[in-house]
Design an enzyme around this catalytic site. Structure first.
Site, PDB file in Angstrom:
ATOM      1  CD  GLU A 105     -18.836 -14.474  29.059  1.00 46.46           C
ATOM      2  OE1 GLU A 105     -19.172 -15.399  29.791  1.00 46.46           O
ATOM      3  OE2 GLU A 105     -17.672 -14.035  29.024  1.00 46.46           O
ATOM      4  CG  ASP A 126     -14.106 -15.262  27.330  1.00 44.25           C
ATOM      5  OD1 ASP A 126     -15.124 -15.933  27.525  1.00 44.25           O
ATOM      6  OD2 ASP A 126     -13.090 -15.325  28.059  1.00 44.25           O
TER       7      ASP A 126
HETATM    8  O1  TEU Z   1     -16.872 -16.867  31.092  1.00 44.95           O
HETATM    9  C1  TEU Z   1     -16.844 -15.757  31.937  1.00 44.95           C
HETATM   10  C2  TEU Z   1     -17.461 -15.923  33.271  1.00 44.95           C
HETATM   11  O2  TEU Z   1     -17.105 -15.233  34.173  1.00 44.95           O
HETATM   12  C3  TEU Z   1     -18.556 -16.875  33.563  1.00 44.95           C
HETATM   13  O3  TEU Z   1     -19.217 -17.363  32.496  1.00 44.95           O
HETATM   14  C4  TEU Z   1     -18.087 -17.964  34.458  1.00 44.95           C
HETATM   15  O4  TEU Z   1     -17.276 -18.861  33.771  1.00 44.95           O
HETATM   16  C5  TEU Z   1     -19.251 -18.731  35.008  1.00 44.95           C
HETATM   17  O5  TEU Z   1     -20.129 -17.831  35.567  1.00 44.95           O
HETATM   18  C6  TEU Z   1     -18.810 -19.676  36.072  1.00 44.95           C
HETATM   19  O6  TEU Z   1     -19.942 -20.111  36.712  1.00 44.95           O
HETATM   20  C7  TEU Z   1     -16.045 -16.864  29.980  1.00 44.95           C
HETATM   21  C8  TEU Z   1     -16.207 -18.140  29.183  1.00 44.95           C
HETATM   22  O7  TEU Z   1     -17.505 -18.209  28.677  1.00 44.95           O
HETATM   23  C9  TEU Z   1     -15.848 -19.294  30.045  1.00 44.95           C
HETATM   24  O8  TEU Z   1     -16.072 -20.517  29.425  1.00 44.95           O
HETATM   25  C10 TEU Z   1     -14.398 -19.142  30.407  1.00 44.95           C
HETATM   26  O9  TEU Z   1     -14.036 -20.166  31.296  1.00 44.95           O
HETATM   27  C11 TEU Z   1     -14.104 -17.799  31.037  1.00 44.95           C
HETATM   28  O10 TEU Z   1     -14.690 -16.727  30.325  1.00 44.95           O
HETATM   29  C12 TEU Z   1     -12.623 -17.535  31.040  1.00 44.95           C
HETATM   30  O11 TEU Z   1     -12.180 -17.315  29.732  1.00 44.95           O
END
Ligand code: TEU
Length: 567
Positions: free
Chosen positions: A290, A229
């Site tokens: 990610e 993440d």
């Molecule tokens: O997401 C990271 C992130 O910055 C983006 O996916 C963001 O949540 C999105 O662009 C908002 O529009 C990761 C996870 O996939 C997400 O579900 C979490 O909320 C976030 O990290 C925090 O851990």
């Protein structure tokens, strides 16, 4: 070569090699991986929230779908302030989702079925209820406990202002002030996401050794790897300088400098360490990043041969539905990834973005909304689904790995009519509703039209309400119907596997401006994928067999917003 006509005009096709074949590589170079969002897949205990035993019971469905692996979003102990991306204990299972031995059973059963398992690792931040953060709150400024997070004194005459101007990705300030143990207003801590997700200090050796240990904990239990993440966020620029540009790196214009919170060079050292940990285990364990990073050659640094095995291709996900934009995203990522001998990793949907069956039904080229509400412009559902089926038909022809997000194989649309009271994404609350947030793509799965909560579980109150439209899209309604999205996915996955398309070579075929066409060659077989973005149908050659088409009854001509695989 002159074998296909674009309506009326005969086009001369010219093949240009984009990517060379990579036969016999490691599994992750060509795998199709299915993302399960544990809260919303299958609820075995009927409490309205999906769980690990529910997942285990439904694994044969994935085997039949034809995927190679699953990625599970977080199921660890967590106050669920961000649906589990706020972890309070990295070595357990949240009681809502089951127990640790349920995770063991899930892993074992997956392996019996020939499915690999990736789990989610959340290293950028912990929950504020994690023992480390609780200890940091009890300890003094400057203490070893506080050094594991990013605590700073405030600015302003009395420290009453945040240390810098950073904003949270979820809205509002990225800093929260704590009350010191003696009751006085104290230091501030950094949280790039919710205030219940304090950022860890990755300059601290204790943080590094703790996470290597966490990796080992899950590797010892048999997982095949990790989805990491916010992989681009661990290291922040020295001095934490102010930043006023966009928070999503993919929105940066070419000449803007990198934001001080993302994609700092220091992150790569962390991943080289982790790579060594994974490499010390038997089997081909893998990590996927990610990392919302651009340009493509910056993103490719994460998949150098001593770091991650895969990184999601978010440029492809975000590309507008236009032949040129998708072609550019595809070309750029092969160029950048091939330069470091890494696969490209395609993705169209996940738990953070508007489902592609709805996203592609929004006006082309406009900014991508973070969630859709009932008062917002609504996607054109039929158009969105049609384009989504074509987009997936394109994606699954492309060599490399691919990720599917649960429910996309049913063509599920985003839920756009959720009442505000049921919304749970912290984004919604932190932006005072300006951004609707991500709940609409996280609705529990419909399995059976006529069962309670469409077969999601015995409880009649799933944690988010399911739109009525999900009933007709339930698995049992689509199974066996050749025109259904589910059967399209099954067919695409079967042919992709039979012909080893994921290991193939890719060459562009020029069929005009509004058409995207590629030859994918694997071994002695060549499949031509064609996507028609234009208003006019594309004439198909009579001497080629249609292997799969994104719409039923394609004969002779490829209509607008349709894709086909020809042999
Ligand atoms: O997401 C990271 C992130 O910055 C983006 O996916 C963001 O949540 C999105 O662009 C908002 O529009 C990761 C996870 O996939 C997400 O579900 C979490 O909320 C976030 O990290 C925090 O851990």
């Amino acid at each position: 070569m002159q074998d296909i006509n674009v309506q009326g005009t005969a086009e001369t096709t010219t093949d240009v090699q984009v990517h060379d074949a990579h036969p016999g590589g490691e599994w992750w170079r060509s795998a199709v991986i299915y993302q399960i969002y544990p809260r919303s897949w299958a609820d075995a205990d009927g409490n309205g929230i999906g769980d690990l035993p529910g997942i285990t019971a439904r694994l044969p469905y994935l085997k039949a779908l034809g995927v190679d692996a699953v990625w599970l979003s977080p199921f660890y102990p967590s106050p669920q302030a961000d649906a589990g991306y706020d972890v309070s204990d990295y070595r357990g299972v949240e009681p809502l989702f089951g127990r640790l031995d349920d995770a063991d059973t899930l892993i074992a059963r997956s392996h019996e079925l020939g499915l690999r398992v990736l789990v989610d690792l959340v290293p950028n931040h912990t929950s504020d209820e994690h023992a480390w953060f609780q200890a940091a709150l009890r300890a003094a400024p400057g203490s070893a406990e506080r050094e594991r997070y990013i605590f700073r004194d405030g600015s302003g005459a009395h420290g009453e202002l945040p240390p810098n101007n950073w904003e949270s990705v979820f809205g509002g300030a990225a800093w929260t002030r704590v009350t010191e143990p003696d009751g006085t207003p104290g230091q501030w801590y950094l949280h790039l996401f919710d205030s219940k997700q304090p950022d860890l200090n990755w300059q601290n050796p204790q943080v590094r050794s703790e996470f290597e240990d966490i990796l080992r904990f899950w590797l010892d239990r048999g997982v095949d790897g990790f989805r990491v993440d916010v992989a681009h966020g661990l290291i922040k620029a020295d001095g934490l300088p102010d930043w006023s540009g966009p928070l999503n790196m993919l929105e940066l214009s070419g000449d803007q400098t990198r934001p001080p919170m993302w994609d700092q060079d220091g992150v790569h050292e962390v991943y080289r360490d982790w790579h060594r940990v994974l490499a010390s285990y038997p089997g081909e364990r893998a990590m996927v990043a990610e990392a919302w990073v651009q340009p493509a050659d910056r993103a490719a640094l994460y998949v150098r041969d001593d770091e991650f095995q895969q990184a999601f291709n978010f440029e492809f996900l975000q590309a507008p539905w236009r032949a040129r934009d998708l072609a550019d995203a595809i070309d750029r990522s092969y160029l950048a990834n091939d330069a470091v001998d890494a696969p490209t990793t395609w993705v169209l949907s996940n738990h953070d973005v508007v489902r592609h069956a709805s996203r592609l039904g929004l006006p082309v080229g406009e900014p991508r909304p973070n969630g859709i509400g009932v008062d917002d412009p609504q996607p054109d559902a039929a158009l969105g689904l049609r384009r989504a089926r074509a987009a997936t038909t394109l994606m699954l022809a492309l060599p490399g790995g691919a990720y599917l997000y649960q429910g996309e194989e049913l063509g599920l649309p985003e839920a756009t009519a959720l009442p505000d009271e049921v919304r749970q994404d912290p984004t919604f609350h932190r932006t005072a509703g300006r951004e609707k947030g991500r709940d609409g793509c996280r609705i529990p799965m419909p399995w059976e039209k006529d069962a309670t909560s469409y077969g999601f579980g015995e409880g009649d109150q799933p944690w988010l309400p399911q739109p009525e439209a999900y009933g007709d899209l339930a698995v049992d309604q689509q199974e066996g119907d050749p025109a259904s999205t589910l059967e399209l996915y099954r067919r695409l996955l079967r042919v992709r596997r039979d012909l080893d398309l994921g290991e193939g070579a890719l060459a562009t075929v020029d069929l005009g401006d509004d058409v995207l066409a590629y030859d994918v060659t694997s071994g002695s077989q060549t499949v031509r994928v064609i996507v028609n973005f234009g208003a006019q149908p594309v004439q198909l050659p009579a001497d080629r067999e249609v292997l799969v088409a994104s719409e039923p009854d394609i004969a002779g001509q490829l209509p607008t917003d349709t894709a086909v695989w020809l042999q």
